[in-house]
Design an enzyme around this catalytic site. Structure first.
Site, PDB file in Angstrom:
ATOM      1  CG  HIS A   1      -0.206   0.039   2.560  1.00  0.00           C
ATOM      2  ND1 HIS A   1      -0.050  -0.859   3.194  1.00  0.00           N
ATOM      3  CD2 HIS A   1      -0.006   1.130   3.216  1.00  0.00           C
ATOM      4  CE1 HIS A   1       0.640  -0.607   4.509  1.00  0.00           C
ATOM      5  NE2 HIS A   1       0.648   0.393   4.139  1.00  0.00           N
TER       6      HIS A   1
ATOM      7  CG  HIS B   1       3.806   4.198   5.614  1.00  0.00           C
ATOM      8  ND1 HIS B   1       2.938   4.799   6.554  1.00  0.00           N
ATOM      9  CD2 HIS B   1       3.243   2.883   5.445  1.00  0.00           C
ATOM     10  CE1 HIS B   1       2.196   3.804   6.752  1.00  0.00           C
ATOM     11  NE2 HIS B   1       2.265   2.858   6.056  1.00  0.00           N
TER      12      HIS B   1
ATOM     13  CD  GLU C   1       3.476  -0.868   7.454  1.00  0.00           C
ATOM     14  OE1 GLU C   1       2.840  -0.122   6.570  1.00  0.00           O
ATOM     15  OE2 GLU C   1       3.059  -1.447   8.333  1.00  0.00           O
TER      16      GLU C   1
END
Lengths: 133, 133
Positions: free
Chosen positions: B7, B78, B129
């Site tokens: 994502h 992020h 991440e």
């Protein structure tokens, strides 16, 4: 209709160096390619489902020079969505209150396809590119 | 090995409002979900090949409050990559000179899977991440 996420573009001083972490991680990384008509040099990182596009300034008047003054470590510059019909999607987004950049006429982007950009203030602070797939 | 882009996370004041442009464009948009253990409320936008994750602050000490002070219109917070083995990938990235945030112990992220974050200065100004898929 917004389709696939074509790429995440990350502006940096040195695109080849920035992409090295991804080649070390096993991703396919392109050679740097000068795009003089866009004022950038690009390095693409192929992920299984989308791409990262590292862009570094090319020439005196690169459109990303000012971005890098404000983000000396680099940073995400824009994200690009694929669309089936760029004119129809442009008109739909404008009718929805989103501002197109420039005069709204698509130009040929780094992948040889028609592209347009939309104002980040109308997309949660995110510069949006649409590309006719 | 970094895998799929899971994502792109975009921090905003109002996640539901921010996602509205994507539901108008035909994308499937989730209902807002409070994630008190992460200090955010999330709204997911399903794209054909990945997701957008809009995050808005939840509670007094939300980890994204300071980001929004600096980016009042919102912005990309992020990007998240899937990995097969989060411990192996953490150790490989650390050996490659990348700094893990916190004590390096994975915690359970918004999708119920182990996650870690890496320092943006080691990834071209982009907070990274990794999530065990």
């Amino acid at each position: 209709m917004l389709g696939r996420l074509n790429h995440v573009a990350i502006a940096v001083r040195d695109a080849k160096a920035a992409a090295a972490v991804y080649s070390a991680a096993g991703a396919e990384v392109s050679v740097p390619t000068a795009q003089p008509e866009h004022g950038v040099t690009t390095v693409f990182v192929a992920l299984p489902n989308t791409k990262l596009e590292f862009i570094e300034p090319l020439g005196e008047a690169s459109p990303i020079s000012k971005f890098l003054e404000h983000h000396p470590d680099g940073g995400i510059h824009h994200i690009c969505f694929e669309v089936d019909d760029i004119i129809a999607e442009r008109d739909r987004l404008i009718a929805d209150g989103r501002r197109v950049l420039g005069d709204g006429t698509p130009r040929i982007g780094a992948h040889g396809k028609p592209v347009l950009f939309f104002h980040p203030k109308d997309f949660s602070g995110t510069l949006i590119e649409i590309e006719e797939a």
